[in-house]
Design an enzyme around this catalytic site. Structure first.
Site, PDB file in Angstrom:
ATOM      1  N   GLU A 155      -1.050  -8.198  -6.392  1.00 20.14           N
ATOM      2  CA  GLU A 155      -0.676  -6.782  -6.331  1.00 20.14           C
ATOM      3  C   GLU A 155      -2.246  -6.091  -6.769  1.00 20.14           C
ATOM      4  O   GLU A 155      -2.346  -4.793  -6.482  1.00 20.14           O
ATOM      5  CB  GLU A 155       0.170  -6.561  -7.557  1.00 20.14           C
ATOM      6  CG  GLU A 155       1.801  -6.821  -7.182  1.00 20.14           C
ATOM      7  CD  GLU A 155       2.613  -7.303  -8.385  1.00 20.14           C
ATOM      8  OE1 GLU A 155       2.107  -6.833  -9.580  1.00 20.14           O
ATOM      9  OE2 GLU A 155       3.482  -7.821  -8.097  1.00 20.14           O
TER      10      GLU A 155
ATOM     11  N   ASN B 278       4.103 -13.256 -16.499  1.00 22.72           N
ATOM     12  CA  ASN B 278       3.221 -12.011 -16.293  1.00 22.72           C
ATOM     13  C   ASN B 278       4.374 -10.713 -16.416  1.00 22.72           C
ATOM     14  O   ASN B 278       4.953 -10.685 -15.513  1.00 22.72           O
ATOM     15  CB  ASN B 278       2.766 -12.048 -14.767  1.00 22.72           C
ATOM     16  CG  ASN B 278       1.933 -10.864 -14.367  1.00 22.72           C
ATOM     17  OD1 ASN B 278       1.832  -9.940 -15.196  1.00 22.72           O
ATOM     18  ND2 ASN B 278       1.733 -10.799 -12.922  1.00 22.72           N
ATOM     19  N   TRP B 279       4.182  -9.962 -17.422  1.00 24.22           N
ATOM     20  CA  TRP B 279       4.800  -8.975 -17.885  1.00 24.22           C
ATOM     21  C   TRP B 279       4.590  -7.743 -16.699  1.00 24.22           C
ATOM     22  O   TRP B 279       5.514  -6.774 -16.943  1.00 24.22           O
ATOM     23  CB  TRP B 279       4.838  -8.622 -19.213  1.00 24.22           C
ATOM     24  CG  TRP B 279       5.363  -9.553 -20.106  1.00 24.22           C
ATOM     25  CD1 TRP B 279       5.956 -10.944 -19.766  1.00 24.22           C
ATOM     26  CD2 TRP B 279       5.340  -9.405 -21.531  1.00 24.22           C
ATOM     27  NE1 TRP B 279       6.178 -11.575 -20.967  1.00 24.22           N
ATOM     28  CE2 TRP B 279       5.839 -10.876 -22.032  1.00 24.22           C
ATOM     29  CE3 TRP B 279       5.262  -8.598 -22.508  1.00 24.22           C
ATOM     30  CZ2 TRP B 279       6.073 -11.040 -23.532  1.00 24.22           C
ATOM     31  CZ3 TRP B 279       5.179  -9.001 -23.846  1.00 24.22           C
ATOM     32  CH2 TRP B 279       5.852  -9.918 -24.318  1.00 24.22           C
ATOM     33  N   LYS B 280       3.412  -7.767 -16.042  1.00 25.19           N
ATOM     34  CA  LYS B 280       3.041  -6.621 -15.227  1.00 25.19           C
ATOM     35  C   LYS B 280       2.868  -5.205 -16.136  1.00 25.19           C
ATOM     36  O   LYS B 280       2.700  -5.485 -17.653  1.00 25.19           O
ATOM     37  CB  LYS B 280       3.935  -6.381 -14.123  1.00 25.19           C
ATOM     38  CG  LYS B 280       3.861  -7.939 -13.249  1.00 25.19           C
ATOM     39  CD  LYS B 280       4.563  -7.727 -12.078  1.00 25.19           C
ATOM     40  CE  LYS B 280       4.373  -9.312 -11.256  1.00 25.19           C
ATOM     41  NZ  LYS B 280       5.005  -9.255  -9.828  1.00 25.19           N
TER      42      LYS B 280
ATOM     43  N   GLY C  64       7.229 -13.553 -12.915  1.00 24.42           N
ATOM     44  CA  GLY C  64       7.173 -12.209 -13.094  1.00 24.42           C
ATOM     45  C   GLY C  64       8.631 -11.578 -13.875  1.00 24.42           C
ATOM     46  O   GLY C  64       8.724 -11.791 -14.931  1.00 24.42           O
ATOM     47  N   GLY C  65       9.436 -11.074 -13.005  1.00 26.79           N
ATOM     48  CA  GLY C  65      10.580 -10.442 -13.450  1.00 26.79           C
ATOM     49  C   GLY C  65      11.393 -11.332 -14.341  1.00 26.79           C
ATOM     50  O   GLY C  65      11.988 -10.535 -15.386  1.00 26.79           O
TER      51      GLY C  65
ATOM     52  N   GLU D 253       1.015 -17.455  -5.003  1.00 26.51           N
ATOM     53  CA  GLU D 253       1.932 -16.570  -5.117  1.00 26.51           C
ATOM     54  C   GLU D 253       2.065 -15.924  -3.529  1.00 26.51           C
ATOM     55  O   GLU D 253       1.299 -15.033  -3.285  1.00 26.51           O
ATOM     56  CB  GLU D 253       1.631 -15.431  -6.111  1.00 26.51           C
ATOM     57  CG  GLU D 253       1.410 -16.135  -7.607  1.00 26.51           C
ATOM     58  CD  GLU D 253       2.093 -14.869  -8.463  1.00 26.51           C
ATOM     59  OE1 GLU D 253       2.663 -15.126  -9.450  1.00 26.51           O
ATOM     60  OE2 GLU D 253       1.423 -13.766  -8.330  1.00 26.51           O
TER      61      GLU D 253
ATOM     62  N   SER E 184       9.545 -14.715  -7.332  1.00 25.96           N
ATOM     63  CA  SER E 184      10.924 -14.815  -7.686  1.00 25.96           C
ATOM     64  C   SER E 184      11.205 -16.048  -8.172  1.00 25.96           C
ATOM     65  O   SER E 184      12.476 -16.756  -7.777  1.00 25.96           O
ATOM     66  CB  SER E 184      11.702 -14.874  -6.301  1.00 25.96           C
ATOM     67  OG  SER E 184      11.399 -13.403  -5.520  1.00 25.96           O
TER      68      SER E 184
ATOM     69  N   HIS F 145      -4.648 -11.335  -8.743  1.00 26.95           N
ATOM     70  CA  HIS F 145      -3.194 -11.240  -8.484  1.00 26.95           C
ATOM     71  C   HIS F 145      -2.958 -10.287  -7.130  1.00 26.95           C
ATOM     72  O   HIS F 145      -3.836  -9.417  -6.859  1.00 26.95           O
ATOM     73  CB  HIS F 145      -2.346 -10.491  -9.658  1.00 26.95           C
ATOM     74  CG  HIS F 145      -0.786 -10.529  -9.462  1.00 26.95           C
ATOM     75  ND1 HIS F 145      -0.255  -9.738  -8.760  1.00 26.95           N
ATOM     76  CD2 HIS F 145      -0.116 -11.628  -9.913  1.00 26.95           C
ATOM     77  CE1 HIS F 145       1.082 -10.256  -8.652  1.00 26.95           C
ATOM     78  NE2 HIS F 145       1.020 -11.174  -9.352  1.00 26.95           N
TER      79      HIS F 145
ATOM     80  N   GLY G 217       8.744 -10.441  -6.386  1.00 26.06           N
ATOM     81  CA  GLY G 217       9.596  -9.272  -6.651  1.00 26.06           C
ATOM     82  C   GLY G 217      10.718  -8.961  -5.620  1.00 26.06           C
ATOM     83  O   GLY G 217      11.164  -8.079  -5.611  1.00 26.06           O
TER      84      GLY G 217
END
Ligand code: 13P
Length: 250
Positions: A97, A10-12, A234-235, A167, A213, A95, A173
């Site tokens: 977020e 997930n590149w956000k 993610g990251g 999640e 994470s 998600h 993150g």
């Protein structure tokens, strides 16, 4: 039950167009021998160029959100039909977020899940608790509510395309990954709830991904748990080498 693993990036809201194309090309090149399914969920404007970078590879293209509406006066929204035409096979809905940052309710997420499944997209439906909810021992109550409201009245002939991602919000993150035990416990609970709602056969074949994470270092111990069927990353999905190590761990 043997379930095929899935690792989705997930590149956000990250990457320039140039970065997106080269990251996608590197992921495509490095995934050819993967036993797991692999996907990248990229920013809307990069979908079509990234589809080009992924062409002929085994990596599926995904979006990070969709509208529940088919078309019409919904300024700024993107329909599932548009995603399909852009080359998407996957979409993330609910998600955290979006639930917590943008106020998406269970009803909104449910409408999106229905639209995405009806369109034939592999739908990564996200659930997870806040830190305060975990500390108040509300994790299971939150997951139960998100599943019962979010997965109600789905198109029954499309359920093979359902994927759930657990999640925990406190792990996203933050570098504070859930322990493999915490992930397994939550995933087993999710599978039990899905079994109650949608039946044991579907629950048994449902991929449940862990997100929050995930790194090249911790992925293998998470994916070794019986109910952890891969990751939503993610990251660590923004660098081809770390993402490909995670794919390799699956
Ligand atoms: P991080 O891997 O950066 O914690 O993000 C997880 C996530 O939200 C994936 O959807």
């Amino acid at each position: 039950m043997a379930r095929k693993k899935l690792v989705a990036g997930n590149w956000k809201m990250n990457t320039t167009l140039g970065e997106a194309k080269s990251l996608a090309a590197a992921v495509a090149a490095g995934s050819t021998a993967s036993a797991a399914d692999v996907a990248v969920c990229v920013p809307y404007p990069w979908l079509i160029p990234v589809a080009e970078s992924l062409r002929g590879s085994k990596v599926g293209l995904g979006a990070q959100n969709c509208s529940s509406h088919k078309s019409g006066a919904y300024t700024g929204e993107v329909s599932t039909g548009m995603l399909l035409e852009a080359g998407c096979r996957y979409v993330i809905v609910g998600h955290s977020e979006r639930r917590h940052g943008l106020g998406e309710t269970d009803a909104v997420v449910n409408a999106k899940a229905k639209a995405a499944l009806a369109a034939g997209l592999r739908t990564i439906f996200c659930v997870g608790e806040l830190l305060a909810e975990r500390e108040a021992k509300q994790t299971e109550a939150v997951l139960e509510r998100q599943i019962r409201h979010g997965l109600r009245d789905l198109p029954t002939d499309r359920l093979a395309n359902l994927v759930v991602a657990y999640e925990p919000f406190w792990a996203i993150g933050t570098g504070k990954v859930a322990t493999p035990e915490q992930a397994q416990e939550a995933h087993a609970f999710i599978r039990k709830e899905v079994s109650t709602l949608l039946g044991g056969t579907l629950a048994g074949s449902l991929p449940i991904l862990y997100g929050g994470s995930v790194t090249a270092e911790n992925a293998a111990s998470l994916f070794a748990r019986p109910d952890v069927d891969g990751g939503l990353v993610g990251g660590a999905s923004l660098k081809a080498d770390s993402f490909l190590k995670i794919v390799g761990a699956a």
